[in-house]
Write an enzyme that holds these catalytic residues in place. Sequence first.
Site, short mmCIF file in Angstrom:
data_model
loop_
_atom_site.label_atom_id
_atom_site.label_comp_id
_atom_site.label_asym_id
_atom_site.label_seq_id
_atom_site.Cartn_x
_atom_site.Cartn_y
_atom_site.Cartn_z
N ARG A 18 -12.66 -87.15 108.52
CA ARG A 18 -13.92 -87.71 109.01
C ARG A 18 -14.31 -88.92 108.18
O ARG A 18 -14.16 -88.90 106.95
CB ARG A 18 -15.02 -86.65 108.91
CG ARG A 18 -16.20 -86.86 109.81
CD ARG A 18 -17.26 -85.83 109.55
NE ARG A 18 -16.77 -84.48 109.30
CZ ARG A 18 -17.43 -83.57 108.60
NH1 ARG A 18 -18.58 -83.86 108.05
NH2 ARG A 18 -16.92 -82.37 108.43
N SER A 106 -18.05 -85.09 116.05
CA SER A 106 -18.83 -83.86 116.08
C SER A 106 -20.33 -84.17 116.13
O SER A 106 -20.79 -84.85 117.03
CB SER A 106 -18.47 -82.97 114.88
OG SER A 106 -19.07 -81.71 114.97
N HIS A 107 -21.08 -83.71 115.13
CA HIS A 107 -22.54 -83.90 115.11
C HIS A 107 -22.96 -85.00 114.15
O HIS A 107 -24.14 -85.16 113.86
CB HIS A 107 -23.22 -82.60 114.72
CG HIS A 107 -22.83 -82.11 113.35
ND1 HIS A 107 -21.63 -81.48 113.13
CD2 HIS A 107 -23.43 -82.23 112.14
CE1 HIS A 107 -21.53 -81.19 111.84
NE2 HIS A 107 -22.61 -81.64 111.22
N LYS A 116 -10.03 -83.29 114.54
CA LYS A 116 -9.88 -81.84 114.35
C LYS A 116 -8.51 -81.46 114.90
O LYS A 116 -8.11 -81.94 115.97
CB LYS A 116 -10.98 -81.07 115.08
CG LYS A 116 -12.38 -81.31 114.52
CD LYS A 116 -13.44 -80.55 115.31
CE LYS A 116 -14.83 -80.79 114.72
NZ LYS A 116 -15.90 -80.14 115.52
N ASP A 244 -19.73 -82.53 120.26
CA ASP A 244 -18.45 -82.18 120.89
C ASP A 244 -18.45 -80.76 121.46
O ASP A 244 -17.41 -80.25 121.85
CB ASP A 244 -17.28 -82.38 119.92
CG ASP A 244 -17.31 -81.46 118.72
OD1 ASP A 244 -18.40 -81.00 118.32
OD2 ASP A 244 -16.23 -81.18 118.16
N ASP A 246 -18.81 -77.69 120.35
CA ASP A 246 -18.28 -76.46 119.76
C ASP A 246 -19.38 -75.68 119.05
O ASP A 246 -19.13 -74.61 118.50
CB ASP A 246 -17.08 -76.72 118.83
CG ASP A 246 -17.39 -77.63 117.65
OD1 ASP A 246 -18.57 -78.03 117.49
OD2 ASP A 246 -16.46 -77.94 116.88
N ARG A 247 -20.64 -76.20 119.08
CA ARG A 247 -21.78 -75.49 118.49
C ARG A 247 -22.93 -75.45 119.49
O ARG A 247 -23.16 -76.40 120.23
CB ARG A 247 -22.23 -76.18 117.20
CG ARG A 247 -21.15 -76.17 116.13
CD ARG A 247 -21.70 -76.57 114.77
NE ARG A 247 -22.26 -77.90 114.80
CZ ARG A 247 -23.47 -78.21 114.32
NH1 ARG A 247 -24.25 -77.29 113.79
NH2 ARG A 247 -23.90 -79.45 114.36
N HIS A 329 -21.63 -72.25 115.52
CA HIS A 329 -20.27 -71.97 115.99
C HIS A 329 -20.23 -70.50 116.41
O HIS A 329 -20.54 -69.61 115.60
CB HIS A 329 -19.24 -72.18 114.87
CG HIS A 329 -18.98 -73.61 114.50
ND1 HIS A 329 -18.15 -74.42 115.22
CD2 HIS A 329 -19.45 -74.36 113.48
CE1 HIS A 329 -18.10 -75.62 114.66
NE2 HIS A 329 -18.88 -75.61 113.59
#
Length: 469
Positions: A18, A106-107, A116, A244, A246-247, A329
């Site tokens: 990242r 992501s966030h 990832k 993205d 995933d949470r 998650h």
Amino acid sequence: MAFSHHFDPTVLREYDIRGIVGRTLHAADAFAIGRAFGSIVSRGGGKRVAVGYDGRLTSPELEQALVDGLRASGMQVLRIGRGPTPMLYYTATTLETDGAVMVTGSHNPPDYNGFKMMLGRKPFFGEQILDIGRLCKSGDVVEEAEGSEQAVAVADDYVARLLSDWDGGDRMLKVVWDNGNGAAGDALEKLVASLPGEHVVLNGPIDGHFPAHHPDPTVPANLAELIAQVRVRGADIGIAFDGDADRIGLVDDTGEILFGDQILVLLARDVLKAHPGATIIADVKASQVLFDEVAKAGGVPLMWKTGHSLIKSKMAETGSPLAGEMSGHIFFADRWYGFDDALYAAVRMLGILARLGTPLSELRKALPPVINTPEVRFDCDDRRKFAVIAEVADRLAAEGAKVSATDGVRVQTPDGWWLLRASNTQAVLVARCEAATRAGLERLKAALVAQLVASGLSEPDFAGGNAGH
């Protein structure tokens, strides 16, 4: 020409790669990641790698460079295009690819991006990510080859699979969703079109500028619009995703936030009906209420280290059907594949709610009340942070304290518990306290601060978090 590449030292993290695009992360890095990861897959006897990307403005360029690097290592690249990270995990799992790489920030803020990865069916993290850096620096990659690529349309199959596990009753729910302009937008549109009930989607279009708000549902301020719309529309539930998907973040019918551990309590009760006695995993930041409620529902609660890759690995090891983190998650291996997927968690949560005659707020209010600090993060040098934890652990051992050393130190007292751990991804320490009373919370905070002071650190700022849940 011999291949060699050096990364900015800040981009190779514990769970992913990242950085800030144009400053610490560049297209040349994406190519190098493809070249090294493709070499790792090739040396393991593999050939096929799935690749996807999120809605950030820089993701298409980075994805192309990544694909070029993978092809230069002889890989057959399956390009699934733009979508949520769990859609890539789904592709890798169902098409049984040898590896998978998601280009996603992501966030993180809009100028960030990252990667990832999966190797086979397993998360790729820790020393494996550092191996990418070592291979690139030494040039120890497979001989340049000419791989191939093909576009693979998976969105319809993915959404159909999500819908196949819908298990709701006759109750028609009114649901407000906040996509936060994240990568789930197109898949979410397809999903809500086929779910029963009434659905309103806020900030649905994928937009890497994130014009409405930052896509992180663990920050209460980012849920303000969702909370307002749930209240105005008289909705049964509000659901939010990170960038993205995933949470997950949840809001009940009164507009109150359900935190990650509260969400897991409700999901665990349902899963344990089908899997009595099963192990349910949560990270060390989760409330004691969660672990107690899992035991009460006939499950075996297991406290484990924070980090989605670590949780996934522990699930596979223990055969756990469900796990979760405070960060939102949620991992289902019950009827699903063991990876974190906010869209899937949403479908399962709606199914539970549709089968109950009870408002979500009543389920939340019925949980034992506790008061806690937010997750407090404060700077501590990377070379010092783990030493601080070791010093605190030694002093606590000498005092005979009741300590879990699963991830940092989590100290149990008659008042409740306090946690101090070192972040695996940043130069910070993380603290959290939880008690049954305000006075108890103050005692826990004082005990934690005393340990920090004994190691030469100053008191962190406990202000600004939730008052309790």
